[in-house]
Design a protein around this motif. Structure first.
Motif, short mmCIF file in Angstrom:
data_model
loop_
_atom_site.label_atom_id
_atom_site.label_comp_id
_atom_site.label_asym_id
_atom_site.label_seq_id
_atom_site.Cartn_x
_atom_site.Cartn_y
_atom_site.Cartn_z
N MET A 1 0.85 -1.20 0.00
CA MET A 1 0.00 0.00 0.00
C MET A 1 0.88 1.25 0.00
O MET A 1 1.81 1.37 0.79
CB MET A 1 -0.88 0.01 1.24
CG MET A 1 -1.89 1.11 1.24
SD MET A 1 -3.40 0.65 0.47
CE MET A 1 -4.21 -0.18 1.82
N ILE A 2 0.58 2.15 -0.86
CA ILE A 2 1.34 3.40 -0.90
C ILE A 2 0.62 4.41 -0.05
O ILE A 2 -0.17 5.22 -0.54
CB ILE A 2 1.46 3.90 -2.36
CG1 ILE A 2 2.11 2.83 -3.21
CG2 ILE A 2 2.27 5.18 -2.39
CD1 ILE A 2 3.52 2.53 -2.84
N GLN A 3 0.86 4.33 1.23
CA GLN A 3 0.15 5.24 2.12
C GLN A 3 0.91 5.34 3.43
O GLN A 3 1.42 4.34 3.94
CB GLN A 3 -1.27 4.73 2.37
CG GLN A 3 -2.09 5.66 3.21
CD GLN A 3 -3.50 5.16 3.37
OE1 GLN A 3 -3.91 4.23 2.67
NE2 GLN A 3 -4.25 5.73 4.28
N LEU A 4 0.96 6.52 3.97
CA LEU A 4 1.65 6.71 5.24
C LEU A 4 0.81 6.14 6.38
O LEU A 4 -0.42 6.07 6.30
CB LEU A 4 1.91 8.19 5.49
CG LEU A 4 2.84 8.86 4.49
CD1 LEU A 4 3.03 10.32 4.86
CD2 LEU A 4 4.17 8.16 4.42
N THR A 5 1.48 5.74 7.43
CA THR A 5 0.79 5.20 8.59
C THR A 5 0.17 6.34 9.39
O THR A 5 0.57 7.49 9.27
CB THR A 5 1.79 4.46 9.49
OG1 THR A 5 2.77 3.85 8.68
CG2 THR A 5 1.11 3.41 10.31
N LYS A 6 -0.82 5.97 10.20
CA LYS A 6 -1.39 6.96 11.11
C LYS A 6 -0.30 7.53 11.99
O LYS A 6 -0.23 8.73 12.24
CB LYS A 6 -2.46 6.30 11.97
CG LYS A 6 -3.75 5.99 11.25
CD LYS A 6 -4.67 7.18 11.24
CE LYS A 6 -5.96 6.85 10.51
NZ LYS A 6 -6.71 5.79 11.22
N GLU B 1 1.52 10.13 10.23
CA GLU B 1 0.72 11.34 10.09
C GLU B 1 0.69 12.11 11.41
O GLU B 1 0.86 13.33 11.44
CB GLU B 1 -0.70 10.98 9.65
CG GLU B 1 -0.76 10.50 8.21
CD GLU B 1 -2.18 10.23 7.77
OE1 GLU B 1 -3.09 10.27 8.61
OE2 GLU B 1 -2.38 9.97 6.57
N GLU C 1 8.32 4.28 10.68
CA GLU C 1 7.90 3.06 10.02
C GLU C 1 9.09 2.17 9.70
O GLU C 1 8.91 1.03 9.26
CB GLU C 1 7.17 3.35 8.71
CG GLU C 1 6.29 4.58 8.75
CD GLU C 1 5.41 4.67 7.52
OE1 GLU C 1 5.64 3.93 6.57
OE2 GLU C 1 4.49 5.49 7.53
N ARG D 1 11.32 2.68 -5.85
CA ARG D 1 11.28 3.05 -4.45
C ARG D 1 12.34 4.07 -4.09
O ARG D 1 12.13 4.92 -3.25
CB ARG D 1 11.45 1.80 -3.59
CG ARG D 1 10.11 1.28 -3.18
CD ARG D 1 10.22 0.09 -2.32
NE ARG D 1 9.36 -0.95 -2.86
CZ ARG D 1 9.21 -2.13 -2.29
NH1 ARG D 1 9.88 -2.40 -1.20
NH2 ARG D 1 8.40 -3.01 -2.79
N ILE E 1 10.89 7.30 -4.98
CA ILE E 1 9.96 7.75 -3.95
C ILE E 1 10.74 8.26 -2.74
O ILE E 1 10.43 9.31 -2.17
CB ILE E 1 9.03 6.60 -3.54
CG1 ILE E 1 8.13 6.22 -4.71
CG2 ILE E 1 8.20 6.99 -2.33
CD1 ILE E 1 7.22 5.04 -4.43
#
Lengths: 159, 159
Positions: free
Chosen positions: A1-6, A9, A89, A125, A128
């Motif tokens: 998943m290309i999404q930051l963790t809570k 954030e 992370e 990566r 990114i």
DNA sequence: TCAAATAGCACGAAATCCGTGCGGATTGCT
DNA sequence: AGCAATCCGCACGGATTTCGTGCTATTTGA
């Protein structure tokens, strides 16, 4: 998943808040977790956990006891998004071998010249990652400071 | 987490294989899941599931029955990594509002001009997305084709 | 008729992440 | 000295996502 963790954030929110605090007057002062949590809909307890990790990564400095809290250890333009992500992370698996397209014949992919060829996804990566290394906390903070107007209570989990 | 899913990796492996097959001779021919799975340490069953999704997204064309399989619907340089990710993981939440720094006062963040300001993380994700849009399957395939020499059996789950 | 292959659906297991509880150590103020 | 505010460390249950598989139906060529 290309999404930051809570967690990431939350950490970024906290760092932006610290950056704002450093810029608007009170420089060097320590900001408590409570104060940060009062401004954003963020579980206070988890925020504390995240800031601890940021302290371990030496991105922020902590002070215990009364009037304690956290403060930035460097200038906002000296802290990159990549560092924050790495602290919260763990640095994504760019350096060593990836999961896929790994032939069982090759031993452990030490430093062989074929290795960078085998996983072209690494370059993506790294792209990114480079993007995040070029994104400083300052660039994140200066645009979002406009919205951090009024304090707001936590809608959920106001522990 | 900034990391591609196993499904996406499997999908990319399959697509690279299809691209190779199209380039080296047999163009237009359909490649079966079995053949692909024989070349990489990938659970065959899951690969089939992934290819079905790629077919739904119209990135590959499928043929049923004997001598059936999959083939690329476009040229390798006309398929982007972003499309593959979108097909297999769903497009990351760039368009609408993010989770964090969302003030409960604002209704639902429709098209208000403050919205792009509120979430500077959006720009980061758009950067990542742009990176993936600029990464074509061709650029992935041409570097990895060198290693796809000999077929290798599946070490685990040789169903 | 049979074998090979995709299509569709759904389910248990595994991994990851979220959020919290509890006790301890520091520090400043009264 | 005592107290309250704050960070520190560890660990745990629950929720969410992802992985991998099972089963059956449908299509197609020999």
């Amino acid at each position: 998943m290309i999404q930051l963790t809570k967690r990431t954030e939350y950490g970024l929110i906290a760092l932006v808040h610290l950056a704002d605090a450093a810029l608007t007057g009170r420089d060097g002062a320590f900001v408590s977790v409570r104060e940060i949590a009062e401004h954003y809909p963020v579980p206070k307890r988890l925020l504390a956990e995240v800031l601890k990790d940021l302290a371990r990564a030496e991105l922020v400095e902590s002070a215990r006891g009364k009037d304690g809290g956290y403060t930035l250890r460097r200038q906002p333009d000296q802290i990159t998004l990549a560092e924050v992500v790495a602290a919260l992370e763990g640095r994504p698996s760019i350096s060593s071998c990836e999961t896929a397209e790994r032939s069982p014949s090759s031993s452990n992919c030490g430093l062989e010249p074929v290795c960078p060829i085998r996983s072209p996804l690494h370059r993506v990566r790294e792209g990114i990652w480079g993007l995040m290394e070029r994104t400083t906390l300052r660039s994140l903070a200066q645009t979002s400071s406009l919205v951090q107007a009024g304090p707001l209570l936590q809608p959920k989990a106001l522990t």
